[in-house]
Structures are given as C-alpha cells and as structure tokens.
Design an enzyme around this catalytic site. Sequence first.
Site, PDB file in Angstrom:
ATOM      1  N   LYS A  52       0.851  -1.203   0.000  1.00 36.59           N
ATOM      2  CA  LYS A  52       0.000   0.000   0.000  1.00 36.59           C
ATOM      3  C   LYS A  52       0.881   1.246   0.000  1.00 36.59           C
ATOM      4  O   LYS A  52       0.613   2.211  -0.730  1.00 36.59           O
ATOM      5  CB  LYS A  52      -0.942  -0.027   1.213  1.00 36.59           C
ATOM      6  CG  LYS A  52      -2.040  -1.058   1.054  1.00 36.59           C
ATOM      7  CD  LYS A  52      -2.833  -1.345   2.308  1.00 36.59           C
ATOM      8  CE  LYS A  52      -3.775  -2.527   2.061  1.00 36.59           C
ATOM      9  NZ  LYS A  52      -4.512  -2.971   3.239  1.00 36.59           N
ATOM     10  N   GLN A  96      -4.644  -1.631   9.315  1.00 40.83           N
ATOM     11  CA  GLN A  96      -4.495  -2.944   8.686  1.00 40.83           C
ATOM     12  C   GLN A  96      -5.138  -4.014   9.563  1.00 40.83           C
ATOM     13  O   GLN A  96      -4.816  -4.128  10.747  1.00 40.83           O
ATOM     14  CB  GLN A  96      -2.995  -3.240   8.457  1.00 40.83           C
ATOM     15  CG  GLN A  96      -2.728  -4.548   7.741  1.00 40.83           C
ATOM     16  CD  GLN A  96      -3.309  -4.562   6.316  1.00 40.83           C
ATOM     17  OE1 GLN A  96      -3.163  -3.614   5.562  1.00 40.83           O
ATOM     18  NE2 GLN A  96      -3.979  -5.650   5.961  1.00 40.83           N
ATOM     19  N   ASP A 119     -11.082   2.471   3.550  1.00 37.92           N
ATOM     20  CA  ASP A 119     -11.343   1.035   3.356  1.00 37.92           C
ATOM     21  C   ASP A 119     -12.832   0.786   3.066  1.00 37.92           C
ATOM     22  O   ASP A 119     -13.204  -0.285   2.604  1.00 37.92           O
ATOM     23  CB  ASP A 119     -10.942   0.242   4.613  1.00 37.92           C
ATOM     24  CG  ASP A 119      -9.606  -0.473   4.435  1.00 37.92           C
ATOM     25  OD1 ASP A 119      -9.216  -0.734   3.280  1.00 37.92           O
ATOM     26  OD2 ASP A 119      -8.959  -0.769   5.468  1.00 37.92           O
TER      27      ASP A 119
END
Length: 288
Positions: A52, A96, A119
């Site tokens: 990422k 995460q 997200d």
Amino acid sequence: MAQIIDGKQISKQIKDELKEKVAELKEQGIEICLAVIQVGDDPASTVYVGNKKKACEYIGIRSESYELPEETTEEALLDLIGRLNGDDRVNGILVQLPVPEHIDEDKIIRAISPKKDVDGFHPMSVGALSIGQPGYVSCTPAGVLALIRRSGFSIEGKECVVIGRSNIVGKPMGMLLLRENGTVTICHSKTKNLRDVCKRADILVVAVGKPKMIDASYVKEGAVVIDVGIHRDANNKLCGDVDYASVEPVAGAITPVPGGVGPMTIAMLMKNCVESIQIQAFAKDQES
Ligand code: NDP
C-alpha cells in the site's frame, strides 16, 4: 476459449490515471495524505502495508506510517485514530486488519471518521452505498466492478450471482451490481441448489473462501466469472475459489489467480484516497 480479464493491466491503467489526477491536484496546492496503522508484526500484514505504501509512492500520495507494538492497548489505538480524525492534513486512515485479539475490530472500524474511511468498512460508508450517496466503497468489490466495466461487459439487466455475503466482499458486491442495474442474487452457506442458481448467472462473482470449489458444473456457457478467492494449493501455488482449468473452457471471460482481482484491491484503495477530496467536500456541504 475464455477471454482472460487481466487485473494487472487494468490496475496499472487505473493507477496511472490516478497519478495524473494527483499531479493536477498538487498543481492546485492540494496534497493527499494516507495514514497507515499496523498493530503488531504479522508477516502477511507487513507485506500488505508495504504494498500500500509503495502504491502511494507511485501515485504521489503522501503516506504516514504508524507501526505500533503487538501489546498496544485498544485505548491507545482509539486515541491515535481520534487524533488522525482531527488532523486536517490527513485525508484517509487505514488500520491494517486483523488487529490483535485483545482489540475489538468493530470498535476500531467505527472509530475512523466516515470522511476518512478509505477502506469503506464504516457503517456510514456501507449505508451511503445502499442509498446511493457519495461515500467510500469497499476496495475489493469496487475492484471487481472496475474489472467488469473496463473489460467492456454491461451489467444492466444481466443475471448476476454473488457467492458469499461477507461485509467486506459479498454484500457490497451485491449492492454495486444492483446499482449498475443487474438482477442480483447473493448466495451463502444456507443457499439451496447452489449449482442451479449459479448456472443462471451471466455474471458470476465467487467469494466463497473455498479453494477451487466452483467448477464448470456451476457455470453457464459464456458467463463472465470473477474469482475473488486467494489460497495456496497443495503444491504451494496460488489458486482461487474457482477451479480455473475446469471453468475456463466454458466461461466467456474469467479472472486468473494471481493477476485478477488481487491487484485491483490496492488500485481501488488509491482511488478512494483520491476521491477523499470530493467525499470530504460533500460532507462539509451537508454539515453547513
Ligand atoms: P468469508 O469467509 O468472510 O465469507 C465467505 C462466504 O462464503 C460466507 O458468506 C459463507 O456463507 C459463504 N460460503 C461458505 N461456504 C459456502 C458454501 N459451501 N456454499 C455457499 N456459500 C458458502 O470470506 P471473504 O468474503 O472475506 O473472502 C472470500 C474470499 O475472497 C476468500 O478466499 C478470501 O481470501 C478472498 N479475498 C480476496 C481479496 C483480494 O483482494 N483478492 C480480499 C478479500 C478476500 P455464510 O455467510 O452462510 O457463512
């Protein structure tokens, strides 16, 4: 022979378009910043976070890393998220997952401001998708939609079957296909006659989490088959939820594993970061 849907190439195309957009924004004095938080040092998470950050660098998004020890308390993590929510320099916040067991994942997802929820997991983001308002869309289903559209397949009026109803893949996938005017069926472990339902599909999205479960007997001749699954088989080779060798001769188009849905997830995360500018402007508008 099925058309192979090349996720590597399509994701590169999307990242290159975003790179141009980010350069234009920079000329207007707007810089995009993504805060990436990792708790603990799970090796798979470290690889995902690294990828990422690399994608951010390629596109020109500034990434801020927060690498916290495994024993970080829930309170300390919530505190950090609170600070980042209030920091105007930060456009997106990503924690995460999974987080260590002593931290309540659901609480963490809800703590991230819906304005920065790149997200797309926050209940407000999920609600916005359901009622067709601007908001962040979960990256993997958004990536599947981009693969279908950019490969030139129309969704309108098509029979779309999704196998799997998880909050991050199956359900938002169903909503997206519905938004595109598909006729959508979502299947799960209690679905009766799964094979027959799947055989109706013009577009079949498989997110069942079972290696190679879907073979040709589930697939209508000429269907578009999207395989979200990712596993290692007995020979340690990557494979999906679809038995590729069996389905490829029957399908009209198919995504390979690797090189299908996988690379799209990060590309769509980057897209969400870039779209944060509009989403935050919309939210400001609503507040005033
Ligand atoms: P989950 O395990 O959360 O969900 C699996 C779903 O499949 C559930 O809804 C379950 O039903 C359903 N299911 C399980 N067995 C059957 C069955 N025999 N028949 C019909 N339905 C069944 O998985 P995720 O949604 O998180 O992920 C799905 C797959 O996608 C996994 O392989 C995962 O690794 C992969 N993945 C890949 C990503 C990528 O970037 N490429 C990102 C995210 C996931 P029920 O609800 O009734 O239990």
